[in-house]
Structure formats: structure tokens, C-alpha cells
Design a protein around this motif. Structure first.
Motif, short mmCIF file in Angstrom:
data_model
loop_
_atom_site.label_atom_id
_atom_site.label_comp_id
_atom_site.label_asym_id
_atom_site.label_seq_id
_atom_site.Cartn_x
_atom_site.Cartn_y
_atom_site.Cartn_z
N GLU A 13 66.14 35.15 63.56
CA GLU A 13 66.03 33.71 63.81
C GLU A 13 67.27 33.27 64.59
OE1 GLU A 13 65.37 30.31 64.32
OE2 GLU A 13 64.07 30.48 62.55
N ASP A 14 67.07 32.53 65.69
CA ASP A 14 68.23 32.13 66.49
C ASP A 14 68.89 30.86 65.96
OD1 ASP A 14 65.77 30.95 67.35
OD2 ASP A 14 66.81 30.13 69.09
N GLU A 15 68.17 30.07 65.16
CA GLU A 15 68.77 28.84 64.64
C GLU A 15 69.58 29.12 63.38
OE1 GLU A 15 66.01 25.26 64.73
OE2 GLU A 15 64.86 26.84 65.73
N ASP A 57 61.15 34.80 63.48
CA ASP A 57 60.92 33.57 64.23
C ASP A 57 60.17 33.94 65.51
OD1 ASP A 57 61.13 30.96 65.19
OD2 ASP A 57 63.06 31.36 66.15
N MET A 59 59.87 31.82 68.30
CA MET A 59 60.55 31.28 69.49
C MET A 59 61.99 31.75 69.51
SD MET A 59 58.57 29.06 71.25
CE MET A 59 59.24 27.46 71.68
N LYS A 109 57.18 26.04 59.97
CA LYS A 109 58.39 25.22 59.81
C LYS A 109 58.06 23.75 59.96
CE LYS A 109 61.13 28.52 62.40
NZ LYS A 109 62.02 28.64 63.56
#
Ligand code: CA
Length: 233
Positions: A13-15, A57, A59, A109
């Protein structure tokens, strides 16, 4: 019994906020957690140590989640790792594509920690207990499916299903809670050469529900995605 202590979960996950929230909740339940900020980093970590489950994730910068999912499911060494996709609302077509690539489940989400934990535990529990054999008799609530005899009863009364309706019901009921896309249903029931139309599956489901009467509500619609057999029964 879920062996939380031993299960290792990789979050891709990039966030950062979401990664931290997910890690916090998983660790609190005794899971061992690894993180990756990108798909590339995730693949590197997986090649060093195979996790028991991946929260992916969709995206992501660079290689996106779908690509990562495809690569993992094409590789014999990583094919067996269950993947739970983390998606945003409105990404139904991606969810469908991911499920058809072999992802086990998805979560939309923003999700609550409670829903996240339930999803993770369900997927791990499924891994631990293999699905029933083809010929095993299934009893779920009032419903009984006898594959050997191609027979279905509800509250002891026989239900007259077509071969296709029987196939669809058996497919869904063998894996309660598991979401199947229309394509997966048609593919499993008829083989790949059967013309795939969403409509044909929907028609089968309508007929099936009607014939199952009170047990028909166990066949649930998952909006925009497909169908599943309810786990509540
Ligand atoms: Ca993202």
C-alpha cells in the motif's frame, strides 16, 4: 482455531496512513506484519519470504495492484498465497478482474478495522480447511445437496433443479462466503467453450432462488461483482 501468532501478512500500500492503520490492527491481533510501499518492493519482500496472506492495494505507483496480482498468480512459487485486494469505491471492474486472476477476496476503502480483521481471518481459515470433496454431501441450514445423486432438498423436500442450476448451486455452496464473478460461474459450470453472457448467469440464479424457496436467500447478489453463498446459515 485460527493461528494468528504464526500468520505473516504483507501489506502492499502506498498510502502511509492506511499502512499504519492496518499494521496496528493486525499486530494487535497477534499477526506478524511486513509492509511495502510499492508493488516492486512487495515482490522483493515476497521473494525473500513467502507471507501467509497479502493485502494488496490496487492503485499503486509503478506496477499497479492488478499487475502484481497477475505476476503472483502466474508464478508457481507464489500462486498459493491468498490475496485480499484493497480497493476504492467504484472499482468494481477491477475487483472482477482481480477475482478472475485468482485473488481470494477484496475489501472496499474506507473499511473498519473490524471488517478488515473478519476478512483476513476468514481467508486464513479457508486456507487451513480444504473445501469439501466433489462428492461430499453438503448440509447448510435447511438445504441439503447430494452431488452423487444430483439431488437437492430443502427441509427434506426434494427440489427439481436443471443440471445447470444444480452446478451453479453446488459451486457456490462448496465455498460459502466466496464471491464468484459471472464469468467464473459460467466457466466452472459449462467449461470454457460455453458462450459467456452475464444475462445467462443472472437467469439461472433467478430460477434457482425461486425453486429453493426459503433457502433461496442464501444465494446472495454482490452488486457489480457477482454472487456468493451466504455464510450466515
Ligand atoms: Ca493507493
Amino acid at each position: 482455531m485460527v493461528k494468528n501468532m504464526k500468520s505473516r501478512i504483507l501489506i502492499i500500500e502506498d498510502e502511509e496512513d492506511i499502512r499504519e492503520l492496518v499494521r496496528y490492527n493486525l499486530e494487535r491481533e497477534g499477526f506478524c506484519v511486513a509492509e511495502a510501499e510499492s508493488g516492486e518492493e512487495g515482490l522483493k519482500k515476497i521473494s525473500k519470504k513467502i507471507p501467509d496472506l497479502i493485502l494488496l492495494d490496487l492503485m499503486l505507483p509503478g506496477k499497479d495492484g492488478m499487475q502484481i496480482c497477475r505476476e503472483l498468480k502466474q508464478d508457481e512459487d507464489t500462486r498459493g498465497i491468498p490475496i485480499v485486494m484493497m480497493t476504492a469505491r467504484g472499482e468494481e471492474s477491477d475487483i472482477v478482474a482481480g477475482l478472475e486472476l485468482g485473488a481470494e477476496d477484496y475489501i472496499v476503502k474506507p473499511f473498519s478495522p473490524k471488517v478488515l480483521m473478519a476478512r483476513v481471518k476468514t481467508v486464513l481459515r479457508r486456507r487451513a480447511s480444504p473445501e469439501p470433496a466433489d462428492e461430499a454431501v453438503l448440509t447448510i441450514g435447511d438445504l441439503m445437496i447430494h452431488p452423487g445423486r444430483h439431488q437437492v432438498t430443502v427441509k427434506g423436500k426434494p427440489v427439481d433443479l436443471t443440471a445447470t442450476e444444480f452446478g451453479v448451486l453446488h459451486l457456490l455452496a462448496r465455498r460459502p462466503g466466496w464471491v464468484f464473478t459471472r464469468y467464473q460461474i459460467v466457466d466452472a459450470v459449462h467449461g470454457e467453450d460455453y458462450p459467456v453472457t452475464e444475462r445467462s448467469v443472472d437467469v439461472q440464479i433467478v430460477g434457482l432462488r425461486k425453486k429453493l424457496k426459503s433457502a433461496g436467500k442464501m444465494v446472495e447478489t454482490v452488486r457489480g461483482i457477482g454472487y456468493r453463498f451466504g455464510e450466515m446459515y
